[in-house]
Enzyme design. Structure first.
Site: not given
Ligand code: GLY
Length: 381
Positions: A137, A159, A201, A243, A253, A257, A261, A264, A268, A280
């Site tokens: 956990r 993330k 990025e 960032k 998000e 946040r 994207n 993206h 994606h 990516h």
């Molecule tokens: N890579 C996008 C984020 O961290 O939200």
């Protein structure tokens, strides 16, 4: 391996080489931007490693270069150090690899006070973070990104996760590292394609948040692409600041946040339709062409802005792969795949568009016709 080495007059970080990051209003961890591993011991020693076990998770591309070096330093701080070397590549970003990490931790009797270290790019960072979030956990983990892209993006903000079947990052958790340790030296072994991919990025950060930074990146393109240490340090530092600001404001998000994207949504779809064989940042680059095109079609940005952004993406080799995608997809495929992505908001496609270079917004009104038009545009290269 490349023959280049970081060039220039060394680092220019001085007192700025530590960036503190807060999570839900409280200091959570520091990002350390360093030129080698000489500060690693001082950074990790205070993180409760004394008398504990550490497992370094890495891949078979990174291990020959840095595993022994890192292991030796970690051994000076911990009681026992073990490692898991996974196969490199997005195709191994799955639950089987997570099981391999769990097995090692169980066999070595890791408990809640022990620590994982992610030594690698975004795939290793995301998987190690997910294993750390779920083993018993939750145990501590440290991010040690070794690619340009993971230094400025995936190692920051918590993330973590894996792909599930063809669904990218479909299973995961928000889980914060105890520290992020960036060593520029590791860029010395990064192949050109992966290096350029990182700029997907980096340019994105300028486009969504800071037009002056975007201009600066363009002005310094020659130095950056030539891996000049000073120019790179500056760019990584500024990107990490952007960032950090975004993830601090909106860690899970729920709003802002999502601006990260940018590029993206269609990126994606392209990544998936290419079976994850493109990098990516390359797919984000193509996605940024599409989103910038839509921003121009909407009348938000001028044709001059569009041309300048497109020229920048070209200069940083972010549209090199655009010709090869045509054999693998048509505009309808892109639309259908976009609609099945988790960036959907209920039944609406969630796009990030530009108000101007340096300012982005979330748009849920982009129609299927617009997605088709933007897809046809990128496929017309
Ligand atoms: N890579 C996008 C984020 O961290 O939200």
């Amino acid at each position: 391996m490349n023959s280049w080495m970081i060039k220039g007059n060394g680092m220019s970080l001085n007192e700025n080489n530590v960036l503190p990051v807060s999570y839900e209003g409280e200091h959570a961890y520091n990002i350390h931007i360093c030129e080698d591993y000489s500060q690693l011991k001082a950074v990790i020693a205070p993180l409760n490693l004394d008398g504990r076990k550490v497992c370094i998770v890495t891949d078979d591309h990174i291990a020959p270069h840095y595993l022994k070096k890192v292991e030796a330093i970690v051994k000076e701080c911990a009681n026992k150090v073990v490692n898991v070397v996974l196969k490199a590549g997005e195709e191994y970003k799955n639950l089987d690899s997570i099981a391999t990490i769990y097995e090692k931790l169980i066999v070595e009797h890791f408990d809640r006070k022990d620590t994982l270290i992610a030594l690698g790019g975004g795939v290793i960072g995301d998987m190690t973070g997910f294993a750390a979030a779920t083993y018993l956990r939750g145990i501590s983990f440290i991010q040690m990104p070794t690619t340009l892209l993971s230094m400025v993006d995936s190692s920051i903000g918590g993330k973590t996760g894996v792909d599930y079947k063809a669904y990218k990052n479909m299973v995961g958790a928000f889980y914060m590292p105890k520290a992020v340790f960036i060593n520029f030296e590791t860029l010395n072994t990064l192949p050109d394609r992966e290096f350029y991919s990182g700029f997907g990025e980096i340019l994105k950060h300028g486009l969504i948040k800071d037009g002056a930074y975007f201009d600066e990146l363009l002005a310094n393109a020659g130095l950056l692409l030539n891996r000049d240490a000073g120019a790179l340090t500056n760019a990584v530092y500024k990107s990490c600041c952007i960032k950090r600001e975004v993830v601090q404001n909106d860690p899970k998000e729920q709003g802002e946040r999502a601006l990260l994207n940018f590029g993206h949504t269609i990126g994606h779809a392209v990544e998936k339709l290419m079976n994850f064989e493109m990098l990516h940042g390359e797919c984000v680059g193509i996605g940024m062409v599409a989103a910038t095109y839509l921003s121009m079609e909407r009348g938000n940005i001028t044709k001059e802005d569009f041309d300048r952004i497109l020229a920048a993406l070209k200069e940083f080799h972010l549209v090199d792969g655009i010709r090869s995608i045509k054999e693998h997809m048509n505009a309808e495929d892109i639309l259908l795949t976009t609609k099945s992505d988790k960036k959907m908001d209920g039944n609406t496609i969630r796009f990030i568009l530009l108000n101007k270079p340096g300012e982005a917004y979330i748009d849920t009104t982009v129609s299927e016709e617009e997605v088709l038009k933007a897809s046809k545009f990128i496929l017309s290269f």
